[in-house]
Design a protein around this motif. Structure first.
Motif, PDB file in Angstrom:
ATOM      1  N   VAL A  78       0.903  -1.154   0.267  1.00  0.00           N
ATOM      2  CA  VAL A  78      -0.133   0.080   0.159  1.00  0.00           C
ATOM      3  C   VAL A  78       0.735   1.202  -0.034  1.00  0.00           C
ATOM      4  CG1 VAL A  78      -0.232   0.112   2.580  1.00  0.00           C
ATOM      5  CG2 VAL A  78      -2.188   1.085   0.889  1.00  0.00           C
ATOM      6  N   TYR A  79       0.358   2.067  -0.787  1.00  0.00           N
ATOM      7  CA  TYR A  79       1.322   3.442  -0.808  1.00  0.00           C
ATOM      8  C   TYR A  79       0.485   4.560  -0.242  1.00  0.00           C
ATOM      9  CZ  TYR A  79       3.617   0.512  -4.202  1.00  0.00           C
ATOM     10  OH  TYR A  79       4.112  -0.508  -4.995  1.00  0.00           O
ATOM     11  N   LEU A  80       0.984   5.440  -0.026  1.00  0.00           N
ATOM     12  CA  LEU A  80       0.542   7.145   0.450  1.00  0.00           C
ATOM     13  C   LEU A  80       1.204   8.033   0.073  1.00  0.00           C
ATOM     14  CD1 LEU A  80      -2.078   8.087   2.023  1.00  0.00           C
ATOM     15  CD2 LEU A  80      -0.103   8.603   3.974  1.00  0.00           C
ATOM     16  N   GLN A  81       0.837   8.839  -1.243  1.00  0.00           N
ATOM     17  CA  GLN A  81       1.318   9.898  -1.845  1.00  0.00           C
ATOM     18  C   GLN A  81       0.796  11.051  -1.030  1.00  0.00           C
ATOM     19  OE1 GLN A  81       3.525  10.184  -4.535  1.00  0.00           O
ATOM     20  NE2 GLN A  81       3.652  12.343  -3.646  1.00  0.00           N
ATOM     21  N   MET A  82       1.551  11.812  -0.388  1.00  0.00           N
ATOM     22  CA  MET A  82       1.340  12.988   0.307  1.00  0.00           C
ATOM     23  C   MET A  82       2.009  14.315  -0.593  1.00  0.00           C
ATOM     24  SD  MET A  82       2.275  11.455   4.180  1.00  0.00           S
ATOM     25  CE  MET A  82       3.913  11.570   3.712  1.00  0.00           C
ATOM     26  N   ASN A  83       1.031  15.008  -0.866  1.00  0.00           N
ATOM     27  CA  ASN A  83       1.467  16.419  -1.514  1.00  0.00           C
ATOM     28  C   ASN A  83       0.838  17.566  -0.647  1.00  0.00           C
ATOM     29  OD1 ASN A  83       2.249  14.977  -3.478  1.00  0.00           O
ATOM     30  ND2 ASN A  83       0.191  14.877  -4.666  1.00  0.00           N
ATOM     31  N   SER A  84       1.513  18.637  -0.758  1.00  0.00           N
ATOM     32  CA  SER A  84       1.142  19.714  -0.214  1.00  0.00           C
ATOM     33  C   SER A  84       1.221  19.855   1.462  1.00  0.00           C
ATOM     34  CB  SER A  84      -0.378  20.248  -0.669  1.00  0.00           C
ATOM     35  OG  SER A  84      -0.299  20.505  -1.997  1.00  0.00           O
ATOM     36  N   LEU A  85       2.488  19.256   1.918  1.00  0.00           N
ATOM     37  CA  LEU A  85       2.464  18.947   3.089  1.00  0.00           C
ATOM     38  C   LEU A  85       2.646  20.130   4.031  1.00  0.00           C
ATOM     39  CD1 LEU A  85       4.854  15.796   2.557  1.00  0.00           C
ATOM     40  CD2 LEU A  85       2.786  15.778   3.808  1.00  0.00           C
ATOM     41  N   LYS A  86       1.982  19.931   5.290  1.00  0.00           N
ATOM     42  CA  LYS A  86       1.891  21.146   6.284  1.00  0.00           C
ATOM     43  C   LYS A  86       2.682  20.804   7.572  1.00  0.00           C
ATOM     44  CE  LYS A  86      -2.786  22.164   4.585  1.00  0.00           C
ATOM     45  NZ  LYS A  86      -4.009  22.332   4.982  1.00  0.00           N
ATOM     46  N   PRO A  87       3.047  21.641   8.327  1.00  0.00           N
ATOM     47  CA  PRO A  87       3.688  21.314   9.502  1.00  0.00           C
ATOM     48  C   PRO A  87       2.825  20.414  10.353  1.00  0.00           C
ATOM     49  CG  PRO A  87       4.194  23.557   8.998  1.00  0.00           C
ATOM     50  CD  PRO A  87       3.344  22.979   8.198  1.00  0.00           C
ATOM     51  N   GLU A  88       1.703  20.525  10.457  1.00  0.00           N
ATOM     52  CA  GLU A  88       0.606  19.828  11.180  1.00  0.00           C
ATOM     53  C   GLU A  88       0.614  18.256  10.468  1.00  0.00           C
ATOM     54  OE1 GLU A  88      -0.183  22.683   9.833  1.00  0.00           O
ATOM     55  OE2 GLU A  88      -2.086  22.839   9.068  1.00  0.00           O
ATOM     56  N   ASP A  89       1.225  17.954   9.525  1.00  0.00           N
ATOM     57  CA  ASP A  89       1.067  16.714   8.988  1.00  0.00           C
ATOM     58  C   ASP A  89       2.405  15.875   9.826  1.00  0.00           C
ATOM     59  OD1 ASP A  89       0.285  17.845   5.632  1.00  0.00           O
ATOM     60  OD2 ASP A  89      -0.853  16.820   7.372  1.00  0.00           O
ATOM     61  N   THR A  90       3.271  16.561  10.516  1.00  0.00           N
ATOM     62  CA  THR A  90       4.266  15.784  11.167  1.00  0.00           C
ATOM     63  C   THR A  90       3.659  14.823  12.201  1.00  0.00           C
ATOM     64  OG1 THR A  90       5.752  17.774  11.021  1.00  0.00           O
ATOM     65  CG2 THR A  90       5.921  16.319  12.775  1.00  0.00           C
ATOM     66  N   ALA A  91       4.343  13.692  12.029  1.00  0.00           N
ATOM     67  CA  ALA A  91       3.973  12.488  12.861  1.00  0.00           C
ATOM     68  C   ALA A  91       4.625  11.402  12.426  1.00  0.00           C
ATOM     69  CB  ALA A  91       2.215  12.335  12.808  1.00  0.00           C
ATOM     70  N   ILE A  92       4.409  10.259  13.222  1.00  0.00           N
ATOM     71  CA  ILE A  92       4.826   8.898  13.000  1.00  0.00           C
ATOM     72  C   ILE A  92       3.514   8.443  12.277  1.00  0.00           C
ATOM     73  CG2 ILE A  92       5.501   6.586  13.767  1.00  0.00           C
ATOM     74  CD1 ILE A  92       6.816   8.033  16.105  1.00  0.00           C
ATOM     75  N   TYR A  93       3.865   7.828  11.144  1.00  0.00           N
ATOM     76  CA  TYR A  93       3.123   7.111  10.262  1.00  0.00           C
ATOM     77  C   TYR A  93       3.143   5.753  10.210  1.00  0.00           C
ATOM     78  CZ  TYR A  93       1.672  11.745   8.228  1.00  0.00           C
ATOM     79  OH  TYR A  93       1.139  12.721   8.200  1.00  0.00           O
ATOM     80  N   TYR A  94       1.777   5.129  10.617  1.00  0.00           N
ATOM     81  CA  TYR A  94       1.850   3.715  10.642  1.00  0.00           C
ATOM     82  C   TYR A  94       1.158   2.866   9.599  1.00  0.00           C
ATOM     83  CZ  TYR A  94       3.535   4.597  15.379  1.00  0.00           C
ATOM     84  OH  TYR A  94       4.255   4.889  16.481  1.00  0.00           O
ATOM     85  N   CYS A  95       1.603   2.076   9.098  1.00  0.00           N
ATOM     86  CA  CYS A  95       0.824   1.092   7.938  1.00  0.00           C
ATOM     87  C   CYS A  95      -0.075   0.004   8.931  1.00  0.00           C
ATOM     88  CB  CYS A  95       1.654   0.490   7.150  1.00  0.00           C
ATOM     89  SG  CYS A  95       1.077  -0.796   6.042  1.00  0.00           S
ATOM     90  N   ASN A  96      -1.385  -0.176   8.308  1.00  0.00           N
ATOM     91  CA  ASN A  96      -2.305  -1.112   9.081  1.00  0.00           C
ATOM     92  C   ASN A  96      -3.056  -1.924   8.036  1.00  0.00           C
ATOM     93  OD1 ASN A  96      -5.550  -1.612   9.502  1.00  0.00           O
ATOM     94  ND2 ASN A  96      -4.343  -1.797  11.369  1.00  0.00           N
ATOM     95  N   SER A  97      -3.000  -3.289   8.208  1.00  0.00           N
ATOM     96  CA  SER A  97      -3.736  -4.107   7.375  1.00  0.00           C
ATOM     97  C   SER A  97      -4.379  -5.293   8.070  1.00  0.00           C
ATOM     98  CB  SER A  97      -2.516  -4.688   6.187  1.00  0.00           C
ATOM     99  OG  SER A  97      -3.152  -5.457   5.335  1.00  0.00           O
ATOM    100  N   LYS A  98      -5.442  -5.581   7.678  1.00  0.00           N
ATOM    101  CA  LYS A  98      -6.465  -6.575   8.092  1.00  0.00           C
ATOM    102  C   LYS A  98      -6.186  -8.011   7.291  1.00  0.00           C
ATOM    103  CE  LYS A  98      -9.773  -3.140   9.398  1.00  0.00           C
ATOM    104  NZ  LYS A  98      -9.101  -3.011  10.832  1.00  0.00           N
ATOM    105  N   ILE A  99      -5.547  -8.749   7.922  1.00  0.00           N
ATOM    106  CA  ILE A  99      -5.019  -9.929   7.135  1.00  0.00           C
ATOM    107  C   ILE A  99      -5.460 -11.366   7.774  1.00  0.00           C
ATOM    108  CG2 ILE A  99      -2.878 -11.253   6.558  1.00  0.00           C
ATOM    109  CD1 ILE A  99      -1.573  -8.502   6.489  1.00  0.00           C
TER     110      ILE A  99
END
Length: 121
Positions: A78-99
Motif C-alpha cells: 500500500v502506498y500513500l502519496q502526500m502532497n502539499s505537506l503542512k507542519p501539522e502533518d508531522t507525525a509517525i505514520y503507521y501502516c495497518n492491514s487486516k490480514i
C-alpha cells in the motif's frame, strides 16, 4: 508470521511531497483493508486513509485533496502519496492491514513499526 514494513518517511519542507510505502510479507492467505494511521507527539493515533481490496477509499478530512492512497494487491503493498505537506502533518505514520493468514482464519489487524514524517522549514 506477518510483517508490515514501511518506508519513505523523512524531512520535507512545507508544501513538499513524500511517498510512503508499506509491504506485507509472511504467511498470508487474504488481505482485506490496507491503510495508514498517524500519531503526532502528545496526541492519539488517528486514521489517515484506508483502501479496501476493491478500491474503495476513506480519508481523514484533514488530508482530503492532498493525500492519495493506492495499493498493489499482487505486491501486497500500500502506498500513500502526500502532497502539499503542512507542519501539522508531522507525525509517525503507521501502516495497518487486516490480514487472514489462512483460508479458514478470520482477518486480524497487523501494524508496521512506523515511519517518521517531519514537515519543517
Amino acid at each position: 508470521q506477518v510483517q508490515l514494513v514501511e518506508s519513505g518517511g523523512g524531512l520535507v519542507q512545507p508544501g513538499g511531497s513524500l511517498r510512503l510505502s508499506c509491504a506485507a510479507s509472511g504467511t498470508i492467505s487474504r488481505i482485506n483493508d490496507m491503510g495508514w494511521y498517524r500519531q503526532a507527539s502528545g496526541k492519539e493515533r488517528e486514521l489517515v486513509a484506508t483502501m479496501s481490496t476493491g478500491g474503495s477509499t476513506n480519508y481523514a478530512d484533514s488530508v482530503k485533496g492532498r493525500f492519495t492512497i493506492s495499493r498493489d494487491n499482487f505486491k501486497k503493498t500500500v502506498y500513500l502519496q502526500m502532497n502539499s505537506l503542512k507542519p501539522e502533518d508531522t507525525a509517525i505514520y503507521y501502516c495497518n492491514s487486516k490480514i487472514s493468514r489462512y483460508a479458514w482464519d478470520r482477518a486480524r489487524d497487523y501494524w508496521g513499526r512506523g515511519t517518521q514524517v517531519t514537515v519543517s522549514s
